[in-house]
Design a protein around this motif. Sequence first.
Motif, mmCIF file in Angstrom:
data_model
loop_
_atom_site.group_PDB
_atom_site.id
_atom_site.type_symbol
_atom_site.label_atom_id
_atom_site.label_comp_id
_atom_site.label_asym_id
_atom_site.label_seq_id
_atom_site.Cartn_x
_atom_site.Cartn_y
_atom_site.Cartn_z
ATOM 1 N N VAL A 74 -1.652 4.834 -6.887
ATOM 2 C CA VAL A 74 -1.088 6.065 -6.322
ATOM 3 C C VAL A 74 -1.924 7.266 -6.751
ATOM 4 C CG1 VAL A 74 0.894 7.625 -6.390
ATOM 5 C CG2 VAL A 74 1.259 5.165 -6.091
ATOM 6 N N ARG A 75 -2.315 7.299 -8.030
ATOM 7 C CA ARG A 75 -3.135 8.413 -8.516
ATOM 8 C C ARG A 75 -4.469 8.462 -7.770
ATOM 9 N NH1 ARG A 75 -7.313 9.644 -11.416
ATOM 10 N NH2 ARG A 75 -7.877 7.445 -11.557
ATOM 11 N N THR A 76 -5.048 7.291 -7.510
ATOM 12 C CA THR A 76 -6.346 7.241 -6.835
ATOM 13 C C THR A 76 -6.260 7.780 -5.414
ATOM 14 O OG1 THR A 76 -7.032 5.326 -8.160
ATOM 15 C CG2 THR A 76 -8.234 5.726 -6.114
ATOM 16 N N VAL A 77 -5.247 7.358 -4.654
ATOM 17 C CA VAL A 77 -5.156 7.807 -3.258
ATOM 18 C C VAL A 77 -4.614 9.224 -3.148
ATOM 19 C CG1 VAL A 77 -4.873 5.451 -2.413
ATOM 20 C CG2 VAL A 77 -2.847 6.807 -2.915
ATOM 21 N N SER A 78 -4.058 9.764 -4.239
ATOM 22 C CA SER A 78 -3.479 11.109 -4.195
ATOM 23 C C SER A 78 -4.490 12.204 -4.513
ATOM 24 C CB SER A 78 -2.310 11.211 -5.186
ATOM 25 O OG SER A 78 -1.279 10.300 -4.862
ATOM 26 N N ARG A 137 0.089 10.409 3.427
ATOM 27 C CA ARG A 137 1.363 10.506 2.710
ATOM 28 C C ARG A 137 1.147 10.886 1.247
ATOM 29 N NH1 ARG A 137 6.092 7.425 3.530
ATOM 30 N NH2 ARG A 137 6.624 7.135 5.727
ATOM 31 N N TYR A 138 0.214 10.225 0.581
ATOM 32 C CA TYR A 138 0.070 10.413 -0.865
ATOM 33 C C TYR A 138 -0.806 11.612 -1.219
ATOM 34 C CZ TYR A 138 2.401 5.997 -1.914
ATOM 35 O OH TYR A 138 3.329 5.005 -2.042
ATOM 36 N N SER A 139 -1.868 11.841 -0.475
ATOM 37 C CA SER A 139 -2.780 12.927 -0.858
ATOM 38 C C SER A 139 -2.362 14.260 -0.259
ATOM 39 C CB SER A 139 -4.207 12.611 -0.409
ATOM 40 O OG SER A 139 -4.342 12.738 0.995
ATOM 41 N N GLY A 140 -1.626 14.207 0.845
ATOM 42 C CA GLY A 140 -1.275 15.445 1.521
ATOM 43 C C GLY A 140 -2.449 16.080 2.247
ATOM 44 N N ALA A 141 -3.592 15.395 2.282
ATOM 45 C CA ALA A 141 -4.772 15.927 2.955
ATOM 46 C C ALA A 141 -4.608 15.797 4.467
ATOM 47 C CB ALA A 141 -6.025 15.187 2.506
ATOM 48 N N ALA A 142 -5.073 16.792 5.204
ATOM 49 C CA ALA A 142 -5.042 16.728 6.664
ATOM 50 C C ALA A 142 -5.875 15.540 7.125
ATOM 51 C CB ALA A 142 -5.575 18.024 7.255
ATOM 52 N N ALA A 154 0.366 -4.049 -0.864
ATOM 53 C CA ALA A 154 -0.982 -4.543 -0.598
ATOM 54 C C ALA A 154 -1.823 -3.478 0.108
ATOM 55 C CB ALA A 154 -0.914 -5.812 0.252
ATOM 56 N N TRP A 155 -1.220 -2.750 1.048
ATOM 57 C CA TRP A 155 -1.975 -1.700 1.736
ATOM 58 C C TRP A 155 -2.274 -0.530 0.810
ATOM 59 C CZ3 TRP A 155 -4.861 -2.105 5.719
ATOM 60 C CH2 TRP A 155 -4.593 -3.042 6.725
ATOM 61 N N LEU A 156 -1.400 -0.258 -0.152
ATOM 62 C CA LEU A 156 -1.699 0.769 -1.146
ATOM 63 C C LEU A 156 -2.924 0.376 -1.957
ATOM 64 C CD1 LEU A 156 -1.031 3.349 -2.727
ATOM 65 C CD2 LEU A 156 0.538 1.986 -4.114
ATOM 66 N N THR A 157 -3.016 -0.890 -2.325
ATOM 67 C CA THR A 157 -4.200 -1.382 -3.043
ATOM 68 C C THR A 157 -5.453 -1.214 -2.188
ATOM 69 O OG1 THR A 157 -2.890 -3.008 -4.274
ATOM 70 C CG2 THR A 157 -5.257 -3.410 -4.115
ATOM 71 N N ALA A 158 -5.332 -1.536 -0.902
ATOM 72 C CA ALA A 158 -6.480 -1.394 -0.001
ATOM 73 C C ALA A 158 -6.907 0.067 0.119
ATOM 74 C CB ALA A 158 -6.127 -1.963 1.377
ATOM 75 N N ALA A 159 -5.934 0.964 0.279
ATOM 76 C CA ALA A 159 -6.266 2.387 0.393
ATOM 77 C C ALA A 159 -6.903 2.917 -0.891
ATOM 78 C CB ALA A 159 -4.994 3.183 0.720
ATOM 79 N N VAL A 212 -10.486 1.920 -0.920
ATOM 80 C CA VAL A 212 -11.259 2.776 -0.021
ATOM 81 C C VAL A 212 -11.503 4.140 -0.664
ATOM 82 C CG1 VAL A 212 -11.172 4.012 2.188
ATOM 83 C CG2 VAL A 212 -10.459 1.614 2.069
ATOM 84 N N ALA A 213 -10.460 4.737 -1.243
ATOM 85 C CA ALA A 213 -10.586 6.068 -1.834
ATOM 86 C C ALA A 213 -11.560 6.091 -3.006
ATOM 87 C CB ALA A 213 -9.207 6.571 -2.299
ATOM 88 N N GLN A 214 -11.717 4.962 -3.693
ATOM 89 C CA GLN A 214 -12.675 4.921 -4.799
ATOM 90 C C GLN A 214 -14.110 5.107 -4.309
ATOM 91 O OE1 GLN A 214 -11.785 1.159 -6.624
ATOM 92 N NE2 GLN A 214 -10.028 1.953 -7.762
#
Length: 483
Positions: free
Chosen positions: A213-217, A250-255, A471-476, A479-481
Amino acid sequence: MGTTPTEVMAFPSIRAIVRDNGTAEVLVAGNSRVVPAGDSVQDLRTNALALIVGEAQTLQRPVRVRIEDPEGHGELIVHPDNRIESVSYDQRQTRRRAEAPETTPTTAAPAIIETVPAPEPVATPATASSVDARSWPPGPVAAGTVPVPANPEPQTAVVAGEAAPTRRSLKETSFLVSAPVLEPATRGWRGALTRLGLRMAPSEEELSEREDVRTVSQHWPGPRTIAVVNRKGGANKTPTVVMLSAILARYSGAATVAWDNNESQGTLGWRTEKGSHDRSVLDLIDSSTELLSPSTNAAEIAKFVHHQTADKFDVLRSDENEEGDHEVTAEEVDIAHQVLTRYYRLVVMDSGNTARAANWRRMIDHTNQLVVPVTAIEDRAEAARLTLQTLESRGGHDAELARGAVVIVSESTDAKRSMSGDALKRARDEAQRIADGFAPFVRAVVRIPYDPALVNGPIRYEALQPATQRAWLTAAAAVAQGF
């Protein structure tokens, strides 16, 4: 066997400080714990390690500890079973006496991880007498040798006629708590006990989810473009675009915008909500001059995209002209990308099945992170391999994208429909075989379980089963890394 420091989480932040005035403290996530007094600096070290072993036993995993004492500073790995590993230790540079002869300086040895043999594990919290503090600090090290434990009493060297320094600079301290406080467990039986008033530390699984969650946020400087590619149709490209867009928005709030970059007509618009208009990428391109004007309001982009009310991202549809007589050109991709990166921080691009198409190749030029979805069927996997091979053979930026790609392997839907135990096992085994096959050649591989909510109709994050969402959170996060 020693523990690789990178395998041990640095959360919560733990520091052990031993002072030459006979006091010591252990800071866990910024919260101070007083160390019982001792007759020597070594006693204080032992007592401090006892507290840290207790923390490791509470978390049920090894912890990393930054140590500081009158002789130097370094890092330890402390295990729940009382094993102490010395990762590094730098001795303080003391000033020589005025009459001391000159000596030739030696080169510091590289950091060597030393494992202290462990006593039998104990179920009760550690006490000072049960901790072996020989790893703190290690003795002098010669290059290529294992450190010899040594515990000399600190000697304060002074220059003749000068008093020994007794005060630290105010620049070296702060009253602010820099490390986040570890929140108690919220999941499983640990979470249930926390809600009953018994504060429990989170499990490894919950800590891993928090890290994802921290990574994708996180936010990053400048826009980022993700390309989702596979030559073969039916490889889960469109569901992958939707799920990555939903989680990151959803998690990052980025457009965030999901763009159907099919050379003619794609299916992203069929699997997402439709807005109150019928505009597509061609309409956006036709209005690009206005949209790129400094005087244009940011809200004007809403005329061309279709907002996903629950999942908080927008969709730019491909051309849905029934005649299908227009193929998007490379120049048009440049224009649309320039417009979208003005209004959005994250662009997730769906793609067609032709890697030779001009719009496909220009998409790759704009891509920061490549994602290759594949269902656990051999022809889809082979098409994914050929897609990566094509990019790698082109060299340069394309090859870097291929090597840093994230492959997302989804279980086959056919076996799930039959609900046969043997078919389910074969589907899982095939997904694992394909995942293992890609692993040596890309940056990350993530497996996604079958979920009927991804098969037909509009795709929504909340409609997925909890295991699929995880599982999709792990995938995202994978990707964000790459951002």
